[in-house]
Design an enzyme around this catalytic site. Structure first.
Site, short mmCIF file in Angstrom:
data_model
loop_
_atom_site.label_atom_id
_atom_site.label_comp_id
_atom_site.label_asym_id
_atom_site.label_seq_id
_atom_site.Cartn_x
_atom_site.Cartn_y
_atom_site.Cartn_z
N TYR A 56 0.83 -1.21 0.00
CA TYR A 56 0.00 0.00 0.00
C TYR A 56 0.87 1.26 0.00
CZ TYR A 56 -3.77 3.22 0.92
OH TYR A 56 -4.68 4.23 0.81
N ARG A 83 -14.07 16.38 -33.29
CA ARG A 83 -13.40 17.46 -32.59
C ARG A 83 -13.87 18.75 -33.25
NH1 ARG A 83 -12.98 15.85 -28.08
NH2 ARG A 83 -11.14 14.92 -27.19
N PHE A 124 -7.81 22.24 -24.05
CA PHE A 124 -8.11 20.82 -24.16
C PHE A 124 -9.30 20.56 -23.25
CE2 PHE A 124 -7.89 16.32 -23.13
CZ PHE A 124 -7.95 15.82 -24.41
N THR A 125 -10.16 19.64 -23.65
CA THR A 125 -11.46 19.44 -23.00
C THR A 125 -11.35 19.29 -21.47
OG1 THR A 125 -11.25 17.11 -23.53
CG2 THR A 125 -12.55 18.45 -25.04
N ASP A 136 1.37 20.80 -20.12
CA ASP A 136 0.67 19.56 -20.41
C ASP A 136 1.65 18.74 -21.25
OD1 ASP A 136 -0.85 17.49 -21.45
OD2 ASP A 136 -2.68 18.70 -21.55
N PHE A 141 -19.49 15.58 -25.67
CA PHE A 141 -19.11 14.75 -26.81
C PHE A 141 -19.03 13.28 -26.45
CE2 PHE A 141 -14.75 14.15 -25.41
CZ PHE A 141 -14.56 15.24 -24.58
N LYS A 176 -0.65 8.22 -23.22
CA LYS A 176 -0.26 8.66 -24.57
C LYS A 176 1.24 8.34 -24.75
CE LYS A 176 -4.43 10.65 -24.18
NZ LYS A 176 -4.63 11.95 -23.62
C1 LIG Z 1 -5.68 12.82 -22.88
C2 LIG Z 1 -5.28 14.16 -22.55
C3 LIG Z 1 -5.49 14.71 -21.28
C4 LIG Z 1 -6.27 13.98 -20.19
O1 LIG Z 1 -5.68 12.80 -19.81
P1 LIG Z 1 -6.50 11.47 -19.42
O2 LIG Z 1 -5.43 10.47 -19.16
O3 LIG Z 1 -7.38 11.12 -20.57
O4 LIG Z 1 -7.29 11.78 -18.19
C5 LIG Z 1 -4.99 15.97 -21.04
N1 LIG Z 1 -4.36 16.69 -21.98
C6 LIG Z 1 -4.16 16.21 -23.22
C7 LIG Z 1 -3.46 17.05 -24.24
C8 LIG Z 1 -4.63 14.95 -23.56
O5 LIG Z 1 -4.45 14.49 -24.81
#
Ligand SMILES: *Cc1c(COP(=O)(O)O)cnc(C)c1O
Length: 470
Positions: free
Chosen positions: A85, A395, A137-138, A228, A462, A271
């Site tokens: 843990y 998008r 970004f969303t 980011d 979306f 990613k």
């Molecule tokens: C995917 C993404 C996020 C959010 O990350 P999650 O792992 O999906 O929560 C933030 N910023 C960018 C540019 C992304 O592509």
């Protein structure tokens, strides 16, 4: 052009190509269901590709998020999970990897990127603050808004033009930054939200010169920069390829330098970092780290696992090192370009220059006869699925959501359908099938009529909105 190692043999002699720096050890069978079944599946999913079953999809280009293939080494790492843990050995491997490649001091694991966005937004935004960013970004913007912040787009104008050939369309416009400082005062701007290879602009990079200039600007005004870092490997590739003085530097060196101009970063490890789940926050300020650690135990898990299993942190630590490899990043970006070139050769409108992780079809030019309120990019994604079982995503106006003040649809300049390429998953033959299907629906575009929205969720609509054909 620089980076001769990868591109050239093919171009110089006409017949020698680059190939992926891996071979296949295990396969996952896929199949295409019939045209009739695809029509039924699309209607049942409300013509929203997020609501489809993966089993009904042939080639899945919905997202590159968590869809990469892990290596044999990463799978071996999964077996080395220390599921204690507290203080799992895998956490320390992860911490070392982030410190080594990204250079930040304090590391907080999270279940995925938005977990880290939540922590940083709550830790540093006060109600009424302004958060400038190079396009939104969303999930990032939503967390900034939920923390009481007001997002302001400060990306260069070229980013909103889908065919402008600017090599760094992700750059921040420092005049827009200055105008914001003049208008609201620097003390109302806790940080700049800077993203590498800007997703919503078509995967467009930020130059090293731009981040350096931004650093100087922010130092003058006492503003921080948080990055980011989700697709910074790809951003570093574009710097290596396009920016004076970086051709002989490795992706790892470029990444490290870029991050050194920022105060911290959040990461969707699903990613660039080559894992199926995971994320992290990393900052250089002890006080911000402490605030985030206080919150991580409430929302994610203890500060040495943050919602991830020990095994996931091990796979992530290994993925961080594998993902930054020059051959890997080059082959990834070149696969995206291969698909882009096929489409451009047929005159199909896409965002140019081709970005790092995806091809963005320009639905405004694809369906010139459809007004934005008939959801052209949502329509395009539906038509593509029905034609060939290829799954893409909207998008455009659906993703942009509604203005929190007026409640009206936001009408973004870019109305795009995204074909996102997972890392190390599909071959060039898959790309051929995708391109040919797009060509087929392009050829009959004038008969396509558009969609109307029949269900609209309150947040990030979306993901779950439903549509019917008009
Ligand atoms: C995917 C993404 C996020 C959010 O990350 P999650 O792992 O999906 O929560 C933030 N910023 C960018 C540019 C992304 O592509």
């Amino acid at each position: 052009m620089s980076n001769t190692k990868y591109q050239t043999m093919g171009q110089q002699f006409g017949r020698r190509s680059w190939a992926e720096p891996w071979k296949i050890k295990m396969v996952e069978p896929i199949r295409m269901i019939s045209h009739e079944e695809r029509q039924k599946a699309a209607a049942e999913a409300g013509y929203n590709t997020f609501l489809m079953r993966s089993e009904d999809v042939y080639i899945d280009l919905l997202t590159d998020s968590g869809t990469s293939a892990m290596s044999d080494r990463q799978w071996a790492g999964i077996m080395m999970g220390d599921e204690a843990y507290a203080g799992s050995r895998n956490f320390y491997h992860l911490e070392e990897a982030i410190q080594k490649y990204y250079g930040y001091k304090y590391i907080i694991p999270t279940h995925q990127g938005r977990g880290a966005e939540h922590l940083i937004s709550q830790a540093v935004i006060q109600k009424g603050d302004y958060i400038p960013g190079n396009m939104y970004f969303t999930t990032t913007r939503l967390h900034q808004e939920l923390a009481g912040g007001i997002f302001v787009d400060v990306i260069i104008d070229e980013a909103h033009d889908p065919i402008h050939q600017h090599p760094f369309k992700g750059n921040i416009d420092l005049d827009k930054m200055q105008a914001l400082v003049n208008k609201v005062g620097a003390d109302k701007i806790p940080y700049v939200s800077l993203a590498g290879t800007v997703n919503m602009a078509g995967g467009q990079p930020v130059s090293m010169a731009n981040v350096k200039e931004l650093r100087e600007f922010c130092d003058r005004h006492g503003i921080r920069i948080y990055l980011d870092a989700t697709r910074m490997y790809e951003n570093s590739f574009f710097i290596q390829e396009r920016e004076e003085g970086y051709a002989d530097k490795s992706i790892a060196e470029i990444l490290f330098e870029f991050c050194s101009y920022t105060d911290g970063a959040w990461m969707s490890a699903k990613k660039d970092n080559l894992v199926n789940i995971g994320g992290w926050l990393a900052v250089n300020q002890a006080d911000v780290a402490e605030k985030a650690r206080n919150m991580v135990v409430v929302y994610e898990g203890l500060h040495t696992y943050g919602g991830m299993a020990g095994r996931d942190m091990e796979a992530l630590a290994i993925g961080i090192a594998e993902g930054v490899d020059d051959d890997h990043v080059a082959s990834r970006v070149r696969q995206v370009r291969y698909l882009g070139k096929l489409l451009m050769d047929w005159g199909i409108p896409i965002v140019e220059p081709v970005g790092g992780h995806a091809i963005f079809l320009d639905a405004k030019r694809f369906y010139e006869h459809l007004p934005q309120d008939l959801f052209p990019s949502q329509t395009l994604a539906a038509e593509l699925y029905i034609d060939s079982g290829v799954r893409s995503m909207e998008r455009g106006i659906v993703s942009a959501g509604r203005d929190p003040k007026t409640g009206d649809h936001r009408h973004p300049a870019l109305e795009l359908t995204r074909l996102t390429i997972p890392r190390r998953v599909y071959t060039q033959a898959h790309m051929d099938v995708v391109a040919e299907s797009i060509k087929a629906i392009y050829d009959v575009r004038e008969q396509t009529k558009g969609l109307k929205m029949v269900f609209e969720p309150e947040y990030l609509r979306f993901f779950q909105a439903r549509f019917e054909k008009v």
